[in-house]
Design a protein around this motif. Structure first.
Motif, PDB file in Angstrom:
ATOM      1  N   ARG A   1       0.726  -1.440   0.083  1.00  0.00           N
ATOM      2  CA  ARG A   1       0.030   0.052   0.086  1.00  0.00           C
ATOM      3  C   ARG A   1       0.891   1.345   0.094  1.00  0.00           C
ATOM      4  NH1 ARG A   1      -3.087  -3.214  -1.234  1.00  0.00           N
ATOM      5  NH2 ARG A   1      -4.951  -3.566  -0.385  1.00  0.00           N
ATOM      6  N   TYR A   2       0.289   2.258  -0.226  1.00  0.00           N
ATOM      7  CA  TYR A   2       1.114   3.533  -0.509  1.00  0.00           C
ATOM      8  C   TYR A   2       0.267   4.710   0.184  1.00  0.00           C
ATOM      9  CZ  TYR A   2       3.456   7.819  -2.183  1.00  0.00           C
ATOM     10  OH  TYR A   2       4.180   8.965  -2.335  1.00  0.00           O
ATOM     11  N   VAL A   3       0.731   5.422   1.203  1.00  0.00           N
ATOM     12  CA  VAL A   3       0.182   6.488   2.131  1.00  0.00           C
ATOM     13  C   VAL A   3       1.035   7.525   1.967  1.00  0.00           C
ATOM     14  CG1 VAL A   3      -0.849   7.398   4.013  1.00  0.00           C
ATOM     15  CG2 VAL A   3      -1.125   5.068   3.559  1.00  0.00           C
ATOM     16  N   ALA A   4       0.544   9.009   1.471  1.00  0.00           N
ATOM     17  CA  ALA A   4       1.341   9.837   1.180  1.00  0.00           C
ATOM     18  C   ALA A   4       0.951  11.073   2.422  1.00  0.00           C
ATOM     19  CB  ALA A   4       1.078  10.619  -0.017  1.00  0.00           C
ATOM     20  N   LYS A   5       1.943  11.896   2.732  1.00  0.00           N
ATOM     21  CA  LYS A   5       1.633  12.966   3.597  1.00  0.00           C
ATOM     22  C   LYS A   5       1.080  14.121   2.907  1.00  0.00           C
ATOM     23  CE  LYS A   5       5.528  12.039   6.892  1.00  0.00           C
ATOM     24  NZ  LYS A   5       6.491  12.670   7.419  1.00  0.00           N
ATOM     25  N   PRO A   6       0.184  14.939   3.734  1.00  0.00           N
ATOM     26  CA  PRO A   6      -0.423  14.792   4.929  1.00  0.00           C
ATOM     27  C   PRO A   6      -1.410  13.605   5.015  1.00  0.00           C
ATOM     28  CG  PRO A   6      -1.519  16.426   3.907  1.00  0.00           C
ATOM     29  CD  PRO A   6      -0.144  15.980   3.022  1.00  0.00           C
ATOM     30  N   VAL A   7      -1.162  12.783   5.873  1.00  0.00           N
ATOM     31  CA  VAL A   7      -1.928  11.437   6.117  1.00  0.00           C
ATOM     32  C   VAL A   7      -3.529  11.904   6.679  1.00  0.00           C
ATOM     33  CG1 VAL A   7      -2.347   9.142   7.339  1.00  0.00           C
ATOM     34  CG2 VAL A   7      -0.171  10.110   6.590  1.00  0.00           C
ATOM     35  N   LYS A   8      -4.386  11.264   5.818  1.00  0.00           N
ATOM     36  CA  LYS A   8      -5.987  11.513   6.277  1.00  0.00           C
ATOM     37  C   LYS A   8      -6.300  10.358   7.148  1.00  0.00           C
ATOM     38  CE  LYS A   8      -7.015  13.864   1.966  1.00  0.00           C
ATOM     39  NZ  LYS A   8      -7.801  13.682   0.611  1.00  0.00           N
ATOM     40  N   LEU A   9      -6.586  10.668   8.327  1.00  0.00           N
ATOM     41  CA  LEU A   9      -7.108   9.640   9.182  1.00  0.00           C
ATOM     42  C   LEU A   9      -7.755   8.661   8.676  1.00  0.00           C
ATOM     43  CD1 LEU A   9      -6.586   8.563  12.065  1.00  0.00           C
ATOM     44  CD2 LEU A   9      -8.609   9.740  12.715  1.00  0.00           C
ATOM     45  N   SER A  10      -8.925   8.778   7.766  1.00  0.00           N
ATOM     46  CA  SER A  10      -9.759   7.984   7.192  1.00  0.00           C
ATOM     47  C   SER A  10      -8.837   6.967   6.343  1.00  0.00           C
ATOM     48  CB  SER A  10     -10.824   8.512   6.591  1.00  0.00           C
ATOM     49  OG  SER A  10     -10.377   9.460   5.627  1.00  0.00           O
ATOM     50  N   GLN A  11      -8.141   7.584   5.589  1.00  0.00           N
ATOM     51  CA  GLN A  11      -7.249   6.710   4.501  1.00  0.00           C
ATOM     52  C   GLN A  11      -6.060   5.699   5.425  1.00  0.00           C
ATOM     53  OE1 GLN A  11      -4.448   8.974   2.381  1.00  0.00           O
ATOM     54  NE2 GLN A  11      -4.016   7.297   0.922  1.00  0.00           N
ATOM     55  N   LEU A  12      -5.661   6.334   6.588  1.00  0.00           N
ATOM     56  CA  LEU A  12      -4.729   5.493   7.276  1.00  0.00           C
ATOM     57  C   LEU A  12      -5.413   4.187   7.832  1.00  0.00           C
ATOM     58  CD1 LEU A  12      -1.876   4.823   8.343  1.00  0.00           C
ATOM     59  CD2 LEU A  12      -2.512   6.603  10.177  1.00  0.00           C
ATOM     60  N   VAL A  13      -6.453   4.489   8.780  1.00  0.00           N
ATOM     61  CA  VAL A  13      -7.573   3.385   9.160  1.00  0.00           C
ATOM     62  C   VAL A  13      -7.665   2.640   8.175  1.00  0.00           C
ATOM     63  CG1 VAL A  13      -9.786   3.142  10.289  1.00  0.00           C
ATOM     64  CG2 VAL A  13      -8.111   4.831  11.026  1.00  0.00           C
ATOM     65  N   ALA A  14      -8.342   2.972   7.107  1.00  0.00           N
ATOM     66  CA  ALA A  14      -8.785   2.048   5.912  1.00  0.00           C
ATOM     67  C   ALA A  14      -7.626   1.228   5.323  1.00  0.00           C
ATOM     68  CB  ALA A  14      -9.437   2.978   4.750  1.00  0.00           C
ATOM     69  N   THR A  15      -6.530   1.625   5.188  1.00  0.00           N
ATOM     70  CA  THR A  15      -5.456   1.045   4.872  1.00  0.00           C
ATOM     71  C   THR A  15      -4.682  -0.198   5.850  1.00  0.00           C
ATOM     72  OG1 THR A  15      -4.372   2.708   3.647  1.00  0.00           O
ATOM     73  CG2 THR A  15      -2.925   1.111   4.233  1.00  0.00           C
ATOM     74  N   ILE A  16      -5.007   0.367   7.024  1.00  0.00           N
ATOM     75  CA  ILE A  16      -4.583  -0.583   8.214  1.00  0.00           C
ATOM     76  C   ILE A  16      -5.486  -1.629   8.488  1.00  0.00           C
ATOM     77  CG2 ILE A  16      -4.210  -0.966  10.676  1.00  0.00           C
ATOM     78  CD1 ILE A  16      -3.025   2.259  10.788  1.00  0.00           C
ATOM     79  N   GLU A  17      -6.854  -1.494   8.337  1.00  0.00           N
ATOM     80  CA  GLU A  17      -8.001  -2.595   8.267  1.00  0.00           C
ATOM     81  C   GLU A  17      -7.666  -3.387   7.054  1.00  0.00           C
ATOM     82  OE1 GLU A  17     -11.485  -0.214   8.436  1.00  0.00           O
ATOM     83  OE2 GLU A  17     -11.594  -0.251  10.321  1.00  0.00           O
ATOM     84  N   THR A  18      -7.395  -2.969   5.836  1.00  0.00           N
ATOM     85  CA  THR A  18      -7.221  -3.670   4.742  1.00  0.00           C
ATOM     86  C   THR A  18      -5.991  -4.797   5.227  1.00  0.00           C
ATOM     87  OG1 THR A  18      -8.030  -2.248   3.255  1.00  0.00           O
ATOM     88  CG2 THR A  18      -6.674  -3.928   2.202  1.00  0.00           C
ATOM     89  N   LEU A  19      -4.919  -4.138   5.530  1.00  0.00           N
ATOM     90  CA  LEU A  19      -3.838  -5.114   5.675  1.00  0.00           C
ATOM     91  C   LEU A  19      -3.977  -6.376   6.748  1.00  0.00           C
ATOM     92  CD1 LEU A  19      -1.000  -2.309   5.342  1.00  0.00           C
ATOM     93  CD2 LEU A  19      -1.597  -4.338   3.796  1.00  0.00           C
ATOM     94  N   LEU A  20      -4.779  -5.636   7.806  1.00  0.00           N
ATOM     95  CA  LEU A  20      -4.983  -6.630   9.202  1.00  0.00           C
ATOM     96  C   LEU A  20      -6.011  -7.639   8.253  1.00  0.00           C
ATOM     97  CD1 LEU A  20      -5.307  -4.213  12.142  1.00  0.00           C
ATOM     98  CD2 LEU A  20      -3.601  -5.898  11.681  1.00  0.00           C
ATOM     99  N   ASN A  21      -7.020  -7.351   7.638  1.00  0.00           N
ATOM    100  CA  ASN A  21      -8.041  -8.314   7.296  1.00  0.00           C
ATOM    101  C   ASN A  21      -7.225  -9.281   6.447  1.00  0.00           C
ATOM    102  OD1 ASN A  21     -10.265  -7.174   8.632  1.00  0.00           O
ATOM    103  ND2 ASN A  21     -10.692  -5.911   6.978  1.00  0.00           N
ATOM    104  N   ARG A  22      -6.478  -8.522   5.730  1.00  0.00           N
ATOM    105  CA  ARG A  22      -5.726  -9.655   4.547  1.00  0.00           C
ATOM    106  C   ARG A  22      -4.818 -10.413   5.331  1.00  0.00           C
ATOM    107  NH1 ARG A  22      -1.350  -7.858   0.126  1.00  0.00           N
ATOM    108  NH2 ARG A  22      -1.925  -5.911   1.188  1.00  0.00           N
TER     109      ARG A  22
END
Length: 55
Positions: free
Chosen positions: A28-49
């Motif tokens: 995954r790729y997350v650019a700054k400034p990090v949007k909290l909703s994008q970061l949470v969605a990315t973490i959830e996706t990775l944890l679910n996988r």
């Protein structure tokens, strides 16, 4: 999360940076400034996988 999972974080994101990171093997790729909703969605996706891979 898998031990071999790769994440890309970039502080000076240019338009093609995301694709270059993904092409290099980042999950995954997350650019700054990090949007909290994008970061949470990315973490959830990775944890679910990761949970699905461990079953």
């Amino acid at each position: 999360m898998r031990d071999d999972a790769d994440r890309g974080f970039d502080s000076l994101a240019m338009p093609d940076d995301c694709q270059r990171c993904l092409d290099a093997g980042a999950d995954r790729y997350v650019a700054k400034p990090v949007k909290l909703s994008q970061l949470v969605a990315t973490i959830e996706t990775l944890l679910n996988r990761s949970m699905a891979d461990s079953n």
